[in-house]
Design a protein around this motif. Structure first.
Motif, PDB file in Angstrom:
ATOM      1  N   ASP A 191      47.887 -37.277  33.912  1.00 41.45           N
ATOM      2  CA  ASP A 191      49.043 -37.842  34.602  1.00 41.45           C
ATOM      3  C   ASP A 191      50.319 -37.677  33.772  1.00 41.45           C
ATOM      4  OD1 ASP A 191      50.260 -39.234  36.772  1.00 41.45           O
ATOM      5  OD2 ASP A 191      50.281 -41.052  35.550  1.00 41.45           O
ATOM      6  N   LYS A 192      50.179 -37.833  32.453  1.00 36.62           N
ATOM      7  CA  LYS A 192      51.327 -37.654  31.556  1.00 36.62           C
ATOM      8  C   LYS A 192      51.781 -36.207  31.521  1.00 36.62           C
ATOM      9  CE  LYS A 192      51.853 -41.186  28.040  1.00 36.62           C
ATOM     10  NZ  LYS A 192      51.394 -41.699  26.754  1.00 36.62           N
ATOM     11  N   PRO A 195      52.859 -34.760  35.934  1.00 36.68           N
ATOM     12  CA  PRO A 195      53.286 -35.777  36.907  1.00 36.68           C
ATOM     13  C   PRO A 195      53.467 -35.147  38.297  1.00 36.68           C
ATOM     14  CG  PRO A 195      55.072 -35.210  35.395  1.00 36.68           C
ATOM     15  CD  PRO A 195      53.854 -34.515  34.886  1.00 36.68           C
ATOM     16  N   SER A 196      53.083 -35.887  39.320  1.00 36.36           N
ATOM     17  CA  SER A 196      53.196 -35.342  40.680  1.00 36.36           C
ATOM     18  C   SER A 196      53.537 -36.461  41.662  1.00 36.36           C
ATOM     19  CB  SER A 196      51.889 -34.657  41.091  1.00 36.36           C
ATOM     20  OG  SER A 196      50.784 -35.504  40.863  1.00 36.36           O
ATOM     21  N   ASN A 335      49.088 -40.248  44.238  1.00 42.35           N
ATOM     22  CA  ASN A 335      48.726 -38.836  44.076  1.00 42.35           C
ATOM     23  C   ASN A 335      47.253 -38.768  43.641  1.00 42.35           C
ATOM     24  OD1 ASN A 335      48.497 -39.012  41.191  1.00 42.35           O
ATOM     25  ND2 ASN A 335      50.702 -38.754  40.982  1.00 42.35           N
ATOM     26  N   HIS A 338      46.384 -40.427  40.158  1.00 44.52           N
ATOM     27  CA  HIS A 338      46.457 -41.892  40.186  1.00 44.52           C
ATOM     28  C   HIS A 338      45.221 -42.481  40.858  1.00 44.52           C
ATOM     29  CE1 HIS A 338      51.126 -42.101  39.749  1.00 44.52           C
ATOM     30  NE2 HIS A 338      50.494 -41.958  38.599  1.00 44.52           N
TER      31      HIS A 338
END
Length: 521
Positions: A191-192, A195-196, A335, A338
């Protein structure tokens, strides 16, 4: 009461708890850690697989696995486990525990890695590969059940044998917890880095191409703990009970256990005569076995079958709980990465609050309360809490009552683990003769996995709403969650009744329980 017992086995029964006991727990337990990780980690990534391989840009909801694919991905490992329990259980009695123990571990290592690889990058190729290797992964895992339980029971002393076998089984809870932690760590890192936007903002970009690595890493990580314990597993000597009672080599058994116990054991000549009673060489399908062990085997198989129906179908209302308390928001508001994080967080919290404590309560109390009392109490409490959720189900799913819902759900899991989920694993490793012990445990465990398949898939369809317009995509109408939960409460109650067929092994030697060294008067 056994009239005679071999000196080496008597020495094992009265041995003080020492380092080799804890070494055996760690070695056998790491197998169970891997089993649980591999079986349960797939639930973390099924939503992600749907988003990646079944994405439809025209749909308002993210892609999801079609029912038949979801059933295959989740169920194929259970089918493999059932087959492995029967095959390796039988092989463990034929070739010895140690020889077969290494084979199951190698299978688990290779198939964990292979499950994360795939033929091609299209849905059909990826799902076919995943299912193929997860079947064989399950086959290896299946072998670990009877072998780990049998090895630990045959190494333990009679005073704390229940706690030692329970400690091996409790590593299952740590494996489930580790799956959650790995899911949290991997999804946080990705995620870092990548990012989306959420699905509602941009459907195509909500699943970055790099997300394909997430599920592969999570699935393949299961090979690591298994690989780390292979060397130590191969260094363990064959159990004295197998060497003496099945291979009939008392001299070798005495030598092996002298090293393990770090004491000088002497073999008396009369010990050879104890094994010569022809009445004690009956087979699995003989009248003698039926007379001596028929009802206990029925008790072990039926209770494990009924327990696993209830245990594996508890996932039915997991999504209602997680949604009700806001742990997992609507899929379109997240997303892909997540979503993995939120699912992993929910699984970790449930494991920390109820699953893991339940296992270790069993370890602490099993040699005080006994197997029978814990199993009976567990089934009774599961029945109570299942009915307490089922009858006022519409009340529990209202937002204001969500804390009560979580508590009820957690207590059901707690008493499954401080109850029949642990004892059904322990007792079959104690009450059958050494030459049939691994086989009978494999039969009991396989019956349990048949219950798991009924629970995971039969009730997945049964729990669908009766209203055709409210069912999940691709599913026919069912009897609804409320009626399914009432049925599960009844199943738990029947499990409580079948518990009365299971003998209490607390404080007795394995030979006393199986009548193995009875000498003719």
């Amino acid at each position: 009461m056994a009239e005679e017992q071999l000196g080496v086995l008597k020495a094992l029964d009265v041995a003080k708890t020492q380092l080799y006991h804890f070494t055996a727990i760690v070695i056998a337990g790491m197998g169970f850690f891997t089993d649980a990780y591999d079986l349960f980690c797939v639930s973390l990534v099924t939503k992600l697989l749907g988003r990646i391989y079944y994405f439809n840009p025209l749909s308002e909801k993210p892609g999801s696995l079609p029912p038949h694919v979801a059933a295959a991905v989740n169920g194929v490992a259970l089918c493999g486990t059932l087959a492995g329990q029967l095959f390796f259980g039988w092989l463990g009695d034929k070739l010895g525990r140690k020889k077969v123990y290494g084979v199951t571990l190698i299978m688990m290592i290779l198939c964990s890695v292979a499950s994360g690889l795939s033929f091609g990058n299209k849905a059909k190729g990826v799902m076919t590969t995943l299912c193929f290797f997860r079947f064989w992964l399950g086959f290896g895992i299946g072998g670990d059940y009877p072998l780990s339980a049998t090895i630990m029971s045959e190494y333990a002393n009679k005073k704390t044998r229940g706690a030692f076998i329970a400690a091996v089984f409790a590593m299952q809870g740590i494996g489930i917890l580790a799956g959650g932690f790995v899911g949290l760590a991997v999804s946080s890192i990705f995620d870092k880095k990548f990012p989306s936007p959420t699905y509602a903002v941009n459907r195509a970009l909500s699943t970055p191409p790099q997300a394909d690595y997430i599920w592969r890493i999570i699935v393949m990580f299961g090979a690591l703990p298994a690989a780390l314990t292979y060397y130590w597993r191969m260094k363990m000597p064959e159990t004295a009970r197998y060497t003496a009672l099945v291979a009939k080599n008392i001299k070798q058994a005495t030598q092996d256990m002298s090293k393990v116990l770090q004491v000088e054991l002497e073999m008396e000549e009369r010990e050879e005569d104890i094994l010569k009673d022809p009445r004690l060489n009956y087979g699995l399908f003989s009248k003698e076995f039926l007379k001596r062990h028929g009802l206990p085997l029925l008790g072990c198989t039926s209770t494990w079958f009924l327990l696993d129906i209830a245990f594996y179908s508890q996932n039915l209302f997991q999504k209602d709980i997680f949604s009700a308390i806001g742990w997992i928001p609507k899929a379109s508001t997240m997303n892909a990465i997540h979503e993995v994080f939120k699912i992993a967080r929910a699984q970790t919290l449930i494991a920390l609050c109820s699953t893991v404590p339940g296992y270790w309560f069993t370890v602490a109390f099993i040699d005080i309360m006994g197997r029978f009392a814990i199993q009976l109490m567990g089934f009774f409490m599961m029945t109570v809490f299942m009915f307490a959720i089922a009858f006022p189900y519409d009340h529990w799913i209202k937002p204001d009552n969500r804390i009560g819902f979580v508590v009820m759900y957690s207590l059901t899991f707690f008493f499954a683990n401080f109850g029949p989920n642990a004892t059904t694993f322990i007792v079959p490793a104690e009450i059958f003769p050494a030459r049939l012990r691994s086989t009978c445990h494999g039969i009991s465990a396989a019956t349990g996995k048949a219950g798991a398949i009924v629970g995971a898939f039969g009730f997945l369809y049964a729990a669908q709403p009766q209203d055709k317009t409210k069912t999940d995509a691709g599913y026919p109408p069912g009897i609804g969650v409320k009626n399914s939960l009432i049925m599960l409460g009844v199943i738990n109650f029947v499990g409580m009744l079948f518990t009365f067929l299971v003998p209490e092994p607390k404080g007795k030697s394995l030979e006393e329980l199986s009548g193995e060294t009875e000498a003719e008067k």
